[in-house]
Design an enzyme around this catalytic site. Sequence first.
Site, PDB file in Angstrom:
ATOM      1  N   HIS A 141       0.876  -1.175   0.000  1.00 36.37           N
ATOM      2  CA  HIS A 141       0.000   0.000   0.000  1.00 36.37           C
ATOM      3  C   HIS A 141       0.914   1.227   0.000  1.00 36.37           C
ATOM      4  O   HIS A 141       2.020   1.180   0.531  1.00 36.37           O
ATOM      5  CB  HIS A 141      -0.845  -0.049   1.281  1.00 36.37           C
ATOM      6  CG  HIS A 141      -1.909   0.999   1.383  1.00 36.37           C
ATOM      7  ND1 HIS A 141      -1.651   2.274   1.825  1.00 36.37           N
ATOM      8  CD2 HIS A 141      -3.232   0.956   1.112  1.00 36.37           C
ATOM      9  CE1 HIS A 141      -2.783   2.964   1.829  1.00 36.37           C
ATOM     10  NE2 HIS A 141      -3.755   2.194   1.400  1.00 36.37           N
ATOM     11  N   ASP A 218       3.081  -4.480   7.964  1.00 35.32           N
ATOM     12  CA  ASP A 218       1.824  -3.748   7.811  1.00 35.32           C
ATOM     13  C   ASP A 218       0.697  -4.786   7.920  1.00 35.32           C
ATOM     14  O   ASP A 218       0.469  -5.571   6.997  1.00 35.32           O
ATOM     15  CB  ASP A 218       1.833  -3.063   6.439  1.00 35.32           C
ATOM     16  CG  ASP A 218       0.451  -2.556   6.024  1.00 35.32           C
ATOM     17  OD1 ASP A 218      -0.526  -2.805   6.739  1.00 35.32           O
ATOM     18  OD2 ASP A 218       0.372  -1.919   4.957  1.00 35.32           O
ATOM     19  N   GLN A 221      -4.581  -5.346   6.812  1.00 36.78           N
ATOM     20  CA  GLN A 221      -5.581  -6.263   6.234  1.00 36.78           C
ATOM     21  C   GLN A 221      -5.507  -7.655   6.845  1.00 36.78           C
ATOM     22  O   GLN A 221      -6.253  -8.543   6.438  1.00 36.78           O
ATOM     23  CB  GLN A 221      -5.384  -6.373   4.716  1.00 36.78           C
ATOM     24  CG  GLN A 221      -5.544  -5.070   3.964  1.00 36.78           C
ATOM     25  CD  GLN A 221      -6.977  -4.551   3.975  1.00 36.78           C
ATOM     26  OE1 GLN A 221      -7.913  -5.271   4.307  1.00 36.78           O
ATOM     27  NE2 GLN A 221      -7.140  -3.295   3.615  1.00 36.78           N
ATOM     28  N   LYS A 244     -10.393  -0.907  10.367  1.00 36.89           N
ATOM     29  CA  LYS A 244     -10.528  -2.088   9.500  1.00 36.89           C
ATOM     30  C   LYS A 244     -10.881  -3.326  10.310  1.00 36.89           C
ATOM     31  O   LYS A 244     -11.187  -4.369   9.760  1.00 36.89           O
ATOM     32  CB  LYS A 244      -9.229  -2.318   8.719  1.00 36.89           C
ATOM     33  CG  LYS A 244      -8.950  -1.190   7.724  1.00 36.89           C
ATOM     34  CD  LYS A 244      -7.860  -1.555   6.774  1.00 36.89           C
ATOM     35  CE  LYS A 244      -7.224  -0.356   6.110  1.00 36.89           C
ATOM     36  NZ  LYS A 244      -8.037   0.228   5.035  1.00 36.89           N
ATOM     37  N   CYS A 382      -4.772   2.440  -3.684  1.00 35.49           N
ATOM     38  CA  CYS A 382      -3.507   2.944  -3.091  1.00 35.49           C
ATOM     39  C   CYS A 382      -2.379   1.944  -3.288  1.00 35.49           C
ATOM     40  O   CYS A 382      -1.482   1.817  -2.443  1.00 35.49           O
ATOM     41  CB  CYS A 382      -3.661   3.295  -1.614  1.00 35.49           C
ATOM     42  SG  CYS A 382      -4.823   4.609  -1.316  1.00 35.49           S
TER      43      CYS A 382
HETATM   44  N1  7TS Z   1      -1.881  -0.910   4.601  1.00 34.78           N
HETATM   45  C1  7TS Z   1      -2.811  -1.630   3.965  1.00 34.78           C
HETATM   46  C2  7TS Z   1      -2.489  -3.017   3.524  1.00 34.78           C
HETATM   47  C3  7TS Z   1      -4.053  -1.074   3.718  1.00 34.78           C
HETATM   48  O1  7TS Z   1      -4.977  -1.799   3.085  1.00 34.78           O
HETATM   49  C4  7TS Z   1      -4.336   0.252   4.141  1.00 34.78           C
HETATM   50  C5  7TS Z   1      -5.632   0.934   3.829  1.00 34.78           C
HETATM   51  C6  7TS Z   1      -3.331   0.935   4.836  1.00 34.78           C
HETATM   52  C7  7TS Z   1      -2.109   0.328   5.037  1.00 34.78           C
HETATM   53  C8  7TS Z   1      -3.541   2.313   5.369  1.00 34.78           C
HETATM   54  O2  7TS Z   1      -4.399   2.273   6.459  1.00 34.78           O
HETATM   55  P1  7TS Z   1      -4.884   3.614   7.160  1.00 34.78           P
HETATM   56  O3  7TS Z   1      -5.913   3.138   8.124  1.00 34.78           O
HETATM   57  O4  7TS Z   1      -3.709   4.208   7.824  1.00 34.78           O
HETATM   58  O5  7TS Z   1      -5.432   4.483   6.067  1.00 34.78           O
HETATM   59  N2  7TS Z   1      -6.294   0.397   2.729  1.00 34.78           N
HETATM   60  C9  7TS Z   1      -7.369   0.895   2.099  1.00 34.78           C
HETATM   61  C10 7TS Z   1      -7.984   0.224   1.041  1.00 34.78           C
HETATM   62  O6  7TS Z   1      -7.647  -0.860   0.616  1.00 34.78           O
HETATM   63  N3  7TS Z   1      -9.025   0.949   0.626  1.00 34.78           N
HETATM   64  O7  7TS Z   1      -9.096   2.061   1.370  1.00 34.78           O
HETATM   65  C11 7TS Z   1      -8.075   2.048   2.300  1.00 34.78           C
END
Ligand code: 7TS
Length: 424
Positions: A141, A218, A221, A244, A382
Amino acid sequence: MSTYTEELQRRSSSTKRTSAFDVDRVRKDFPILQLKVHGKPLVYLDNAATSQKPQAVLDALDQYYRAENANIHRGVHYLSEVATRGYEGTRVKIQKFLNAASEREIIFVRGTTEAANLVAHSYGRAHLKAGDEIIITGMEHHSNIVPWQMLCEDTGAKLRVVPLNNNGELILEEFETLLNSHTKLVALVHVSNSLGTINPIKKIIALAHERKVPVFIDGAQAVPHMAVNVRDLDCDFYAFSGHKIFGPTGIGVLYAKESLLKKMRPYQGGGDMIKSVTFEKTTYNDLPHRFEAGTPDIAGVIGLGAALDYVSGLGYDKIAAHEHALLEYATEALLAIPGLKIIGTAKHKASVISFVLDGIHPHDVGTILDRSGIAVRTGHHCTQPVMKRFNVPATSRASFAFYNTAAEVEALVQGIHTVMKVMS
Ligand code: 7TS
């Protein structure tokens, strides 16, 4: 009735049976799932972007603001003590949830993005220099690419990228080749948000540790789908986002080994992260507080605690069985659609399906599905390098949570047939 519909129905009831999990009852815990969108029942298949919240989380937030709201760590009064207990109690809950050795290793952040930036600033800028290398992968990401690129710009270190095979799996031999005496950090995703691939992180961590290279994972997910044991993995850093995993937005967790945290400068300065301040010298607070400057998202932390209790109450075994059945069912049903191609066909996958339809732009897929109440995400998710690797401008992505049903998979399939009709 067509053979196709009969087959879907047979699979639908077997999905329900094998899951050993009362999905209809679980759905009642999520008020938003009762919503109608454009006059149709909401079919929410955008869980990788953010998940919906159970009543228990909504209640915890409401209770906090109605009856527990105060600032933490600084009051002797009743409410401040209640809020501090809720906040610090959740830290211990998360320590147990991840099987961390100590609550000093749990730092509250805004989310996975902030966790990566914290490590890049506090660890990276102190420990990397020109000529050093950081290994990431081709399926990261942007939040696990850009902070390391910025670190490289500041220090003169170089980014190295592990390539993907055509199924969207890491080519491990390439990782082993890239790992060398210049490598100072490995950062990779546990589960890919755009491909669904579950990476063999335990093996990768062991390989990196043979060369004494720390590893940042990370886990954004991963935690919604599987139990994570940081001591068993032996990762050095592990990050996830509350929103999430059925918790509130604006809150997340960075796990970091205490031995590393002790060698890191605070990321931000301000209140609560100090022991004493004079104009000549400031001494920093103990771990983990020295990494939490300012008033934190107290309600968010308490809401996250309620979300983790909810997930633990359901049980990851049951969640995984149900989601696996949904993934298999959806994969087969989607592949039966002429002209549909799935991007991301790894052997080990979480319940994320990215797909493209011959001659139809994903934006049109998403817009037409929305008219039937079906929420999917379209775009690059992303992960622009993933799109480039698979030579597509964007994909449509259906991402499933434990509250999704076989009937919703069927609605998606019907919806895609409608898209094809409208666009033909
Ligand atoms: N890493 C992964 C694998 C992600 O899917 C996301 C967000 C992030 C980091 C960033 O997370 P945040 O909570 O700091 O924003 N992914 C997504 C997506 O797949 N669609 O919208 C956000």
